[in-house]
Design a protein around this motif. Structure first.
Motif: not given
Length: 1106
Positions: A896, A915, A927, A949, A968
């Motif tokens: 990320p 992202p 994640y 996120a 990620s």
């Protein structure tokens, strides 16, 4: 019956073509142990990449029992084929295993000139918990077929004829088996495991004493009680000593061993090793390892390789009372063999009917006087092979080879009757006018071999009469007449013309013809009268016979002329003239002497055709019949390479064509023929050329039309159901027009594959097709299509049969292999074209292979740029069908971006990030967030598979400073590297004060003490076990495991574990020698403690038949 100790063999007859041994089986069935009543499956995989035809798989139990004939409820077979890998998978499933299924098995695969096989074992254990239900298992039929009953109570009332196969044992357990077996079983065990020096083994067994194990400080690991090694192999004996600098001595039967190329000594750390190279029978001895006063002992047994049969048994065809000797030759001298008739073992019985003899490598089974009940198949077994021979016994028949003839004898001369019969052991009695002849000084009777003689000296008138010879035990009589020739003296005037007086009786078949058997004596006494005494002249043709001595001679007496031929020969046949003359005149007589003999041998013996166990033999009559008509023929046959001829008929066979039966398919034979006339039996003919009884195969199966076009027709079929020893050389395809009877062969050379395209056919015609299988025995019956085929192109629209899994997005990881097979249909043959994203597919990046019925797209190693939309277009002229496949190649994502702490409050921290720049060509599924104190930098996972996120991290500790990192995640997994937060989160301290009492450190030191002791156990040999205990103490104690007070070292058989003070010793598949007292000792600086237990190993119980 005998233990299988060979690889895959395949034993083949001397007439079989040798097959090439190759590794066709890529995955072999493994030895397994099944529980009674359960199902078990064995699997074998065969690679057919290099094969021209489908392989044939056989599942065998023991050495010859084909399980294919047992298929049904109990044994089931399955076969599958993977066209991509060209791998055949064969499975054998045994439903509801019974104890009778235990033993050795073999799977054997063949394909024309290639073969391979693999052996495996099945052991069966009884279910111990359900004893009442399992009692019926002992009544189960071990060899029951599909329609047989489930129970066999007779199995408990009589002993089974077939011996049960003994499961293979570990070689190291042979000595343990010998020590625990009853003395009556020693010979059976020695034969079963290849121990040849049985007497030496018994001597050493007697000398051995059972000694209680005593504590020995010099050895950490002693020698095992016994070792077993095959002859010619290497033997390694290893001990472990307590002192790495200790010197050891090795003794053999009490004598010290010196190092040489035969015996090698090795020393590495605590290990001392003795290596014996190329073991032979002299190395079969007792060995010792000595360190000072400490010793350890062992016994080494050298096993010889399996004994194989080098010369097979021959078949015998005899009459009742004849002697039979079955002879076999094995590979080793002094080997032990077992003789059996049908399924019964042969022994020296009280009647001494069977005698057994051996000399070096040769062994004989002798039957002194064969009887009709001895008819059957005889077997000889070794521990490495077997052979069989058939014995046929027929009733004894006596044949007269030479009959007695009528005699005319003068007074005082000798008369002799002679006859010959076929059996030299036959005796008989002579009769005169129905009264038995009594021997005297003048009358003598002799019997030499097959010839019987009656001799009468000084012939008298009372000796004339009818004489006959009657063989004892046979309804047969041989008769002849003895005539007395009386000499009369007539007083005539002085001038009397000469006169020849011929006796027309005796051997004359007509007035002027005399028949003489070749080799016999002819004496013709001719009375002559005349005054004065006439002169006699004998002539053969134009040649005058004057000799008075020799084989052909003339003897003259008063009023008598004797013509004598000793040992008549064929050249003596002809016209003879006797002429007598004196002053008063002349007289003549013509005689024809005919010499009869056994015929010449038949000629041109040959085999014209063969069957599965028959052969058609023809020959030509002998050129010379011996002067007597040929009555018939006698035939004999033998296996090629053998010296034993077997009679095929005892009665005379009149025809010159004979069908030999009851032969073994695939074995080379030779034939010879004897001709028989009234005189006797000819010499044998020349041996025929070797021939092999082989039958053509059955007709090919499942013949069908695969495709038809303008001018061509493609046929497919399967191999015949019955192939036989001749195998398959190829196929012939024939066709004819409907209503026509003349068949046209479509292929010049034999077709080996099971499909063929017939070309050049007339368009629009209706044709019948048939396929014939050909091998060395000839053509098989044809397989024909039921309906005629019209030769015309069948137009079929193009159609793509897209597999279901390709109708959605096709996802693969980077580096994986892609192999897509897309079937389609259409006639005439469609044209297949691949495009990627509207552009022709690049042949450098993707491989494409097209056939009549499918197309293959393959990528050896996928890359990201292979992602795209692939379109397949199938076209026939202006007709087209399309199908698209969305291929996506994915890999792990990147980390990320912009991870930062956005807020800190209380014991919480808020994080945000962006992202990853590279999602790996796949959607981000979540994640993983981890935290770490800045002091320790030990990372702990906070969240997994977090889809947003951002997140909030709770339960942080006051006064600590934290760092964060984020991974990620997509279809392929977590990213290789994480993204770290740019700032940290510090949890500030509040104004509260903590008044702590002074901490007094507690002394945790303590000596080791076991909180849970070891417990005595009793287990079955071969089943892994473990013993456990628990200990506490500080500092952490050192743990030592001991067996019988000897430290257990780095032995792979033992696995020692320590989990938070719980101590476990795992013993893998213990043997009987692993029993004893086990001790666990814990030691630290403050003291020590130990616990012990007793481990008893019980031998595995085997089932006994009542």
């Amino acid at each position: 019956m005998l233990e299988k100790r060979h690889r895959d063999h395949l034993f083949s007859n001397d007439a079989h073509e040798k097959t090439e041994l190759s590794g066709l089986i890529v995955e072999k069935p493994e030895t397994a142990c099944a529980v009674t009543g359960s199902n078990i499956t064995f699997k074998a995989k065969v690679d057919s990449t290099n094969l021209t035809r489908k392989p044939t798989m056989k599942w065998l139990k023991g050495k010859w029992l084909d399980l294919g004939s047992k298929a049904g409820k109990h044994v089931q077979f399955k076969e599958t084929y993977d066209r991509n890998t060209k791998i055949y998978t064969y499975e054998m499933t045994i439903i509801k295993v019974v104890p009778g299924d235990a033993g050795g098995y073999r799977c054997e695969v063949t394909s024309k000139d290639k073969c391979d096989s693999s052996t495996f074992e099945i052991s069966v254990e009884a279910v111990q918990t359900e004893q009442k239900e399992n009692i019926l298992q002992s009544f189960k039929r071990s060899d029951a077929g599909e329609d047989d009953g489930d129970l066999d109570f007779s199995a408990l009332l009589k002993a089974a004829k077939k011996k049960k196969e003994t499961p293979k044992m570990d070689e190291n357990d042979v000595w343990e088996l010998l020590k625990s077996a009853h003395p009556s079983e020693y010979e059976k065990i020695a034969f079963q495991y290849g121990i040849t020096d049985l007497r030496g083994m018994l001597k050493r067994l007697k000398k051995m004493k059972v000694v209680e194990p005593k504590k020995c400080d010099a050895f950490l690991k002693k020698l095992e009680s016994a070792y077993s090694v095959e002859k010619g192999k290497r033997m390694v004996l290893t001990v472990e000593v307590a002192n790495p600098d200790a010197q050891v001595k090795w003794l053999k039967n009490g004598q010290e061993i010196k190092q040489s190329t035969k015996y090698l000594f090795e020393s590495a750390g605590n290990k001392r090793t003795l290596i014996i190279n190329k073991c032979n029978l002299a190395d079969d001895a007792a060995y010792e390892c000595v360190i000072g006063d400490d010793k350890c002992f062992t016994e080494v047994f050298v096993k010889e390789p399996p004994v194989t049969i080098t010369k097979l048994l021959d078949d015998y065809h005899v009459v009742v009372g004849e002697r039979v000797e079955f002879e076999v030759e094995v590979s080793e001298e002094g080997a032990h063999v077992i003789w059996m008739m049908e399924e019964e073992e042969l022994t020296r019985d009280s009647n001494h009917k069977y005698r057994f003899k051996k000399d070096g490598k040769k062994h004989w089974l002798i039957i002194n006087e064969a009887q009709l009940e001895d008819i059957g198949m005889y077997y000889v077994y070794t521990n490495g092979g077997h052979s069989k021979g058939e014995l046929e016994v027929e009733e004894k028949q006596l044949e007269v080879l030479q009959s007695i003839s009528d005699l005319t004898v003068r007074a005082t001369d000798q008369a002799m009757f002679k006859c010959e019969v076929s059996d030299e052991k036959v005796t008989g009695t002579w009769y005169k006018d129905g009264v038995e002849v009594v021997a005297s000084e003048r009358i003598k009777m002799t019997h030499i071999g097959r010839i019987h003689k009656l001799t009468i000296d000084d012939m008298k008138p009372e000796d004339a009469g009818d004489y006959s010879f009657v063989p004892n035990g046979y309804a047969l009589s041989i008769s002849a007449k003895l005539n007395f020739l009386e000499i009369k003296i007539d007083y005539v005037p002085r001038q009397d013309p000469p006169k020849i007086h011929l006796d027309t009786t005796g051997s004359m078949v007509s007035q002027n013809t005399i028949i003489v058997v070749a080799g016999n004596k002819l004496r013709l006494d001719v009375e002559i009268t005349g005054e004065p005494a006439p002169t006699v002249c004998w002539m053969k043709g134009d040649k005058v016979i004057t000799e008075a001595e020799g084989r052909v001679r003339v003897e003259s007496r008063k009023d008598l002329s004797c013509f004598v031929i000793e040992g008549a020969e064929r050249e003596d046949e002809g016209n003879y003239i006797i002429t007598v003359t004196n002053a008063a005149g002349e007289d003549k007589a013509n005689l024809f002497v005919k010499i009869v003999d056994v015929p010449d041998p038949p000629e041109a013996v040959k085999c014209t055709s063969v069957g599965e166990d028959t052969a058609e033999i023809v020959w030509e009559p002998p050129k010379f019949d011996g002067g007597a008509p040929v009555k018939g023929y006698l035939m004999e046959r033998k296996k090629k390479g053998s010296s034993r001829w077997t009679k095929l008929n005892f009665d005379i066979y009149e025809s010159t064509t004979y069908t030999a039966k009851r032969m073994i398919e695939g074995v080379l034979y030779e034939m010879r023929v004897f001709a028989v006339n009234g005189i006797g039996i000819s010499q044998p003919s020349q041996n025929s050329k070797p021939f092999m009884p082989i039958a053509p195969t059955s007709a090919p199966t499942r013949l069908l039309v695969d495709d038809v076009t303008d001018g061509t027709c493609t046929l497919k079929w399967l191999d015949p159901d019955r192939i036989g020893a001749g195998g398959i050389d190829g196929y012939i395809i024939e066709y004819t027009k409907e209503g026509d009877t003349e068949w046209v062969q479509a292929n010049k050379d034999l077709v080996e594959r099971n499909s063929y395209m017939v070309r050049g056919l007339p368009v629009g015609e209706k044709l019948n097709f048939r396929v014939v299988c050909v091998n060395m025995a000839g053509r098989s019956p044809p397989a024909e299509l039921q309906q005629p085929v019209t030769i015309r192109e069948i137009v079929e629209l193009p159609k793509i049969r897209l597999p279901r899994q390709l109708r959605t997005k096709y996802v693969r990881k980077v580096g994986e292999k892609i192999n897509l097979v897309i079937p389609f249909q259409g006639k005439p043959r469609p044209v297949a074209v691949w495009t990627k994203d509207g552009e022709p597919a690049d042949p450098k990046k993707v491989g494409i292979r097209n056939s009549n019925v499918d197309t293959v797209l393959f990528i050896r190693s996928a890359e990201r740029d292979h992602t795209g939309k692939y379109t397949l277009s199938v076209q026939i002229e202006n007709m087209e069908d399309k199908a698209s496949i969305d291929i996506r190649i994915v890999e792990k994502p990147g980390p990320p971006v912009a991870v930062k702490v956005t807020d800190v409050w209380g014991f919480n921290a808020a994080l945000e990030w962006g992202p990853p720049k590279d999602d790996g060509n796949s959607d981000i599924t979540g994640y993983t967030i981890q935290k770490a104190e800045k002091k320790t930098m030990e990372w702990f996972t906070v969240y997994e598979h977090n889809r947003r996120a951002n997140c909030t991290v709770s339960d942080l500790i006051m006064g600590n400073e934290y760092m964060f990192r984020v991974y990620s995640e997509n279809y392929c997994g977590l990213s290789e590297n994480p993204a770290f937060s740019k700032n940290t989160a510090t949890i500030a301290k509040t104004g509260l004060a903590l008044n702590q009492t002074p901490f007094k450190e507690k002394d945790m030191n303590s000596s080791p003490k076991f909180t849970q002791p070891l417990i005595d156990r009793s287990v079955i040999a071969g089943y892994s076990t473990a013993i456990s205990c628990a200990v506490r103490g500080y500092p952490k104690p050192k743990i030592v495991w001991m067996k019988n007070k000897m430290i257990i070292g780095e032995d792979p058989k033992f696995l020692m574990q320590n989990n938070q003070g719980v101590l476990t010793l795992n013993i893998r598949k213990p043997g009987l020698f692993d029993g004893g007292k086990y001790t666990c000792k814990a030691t630290n600086d403050l003291g020590e403690d130990e616990v012990e237990c007793k481990l008893e190993i019980r031998a595995k119980q085997t089932e006994k038949k009542e």
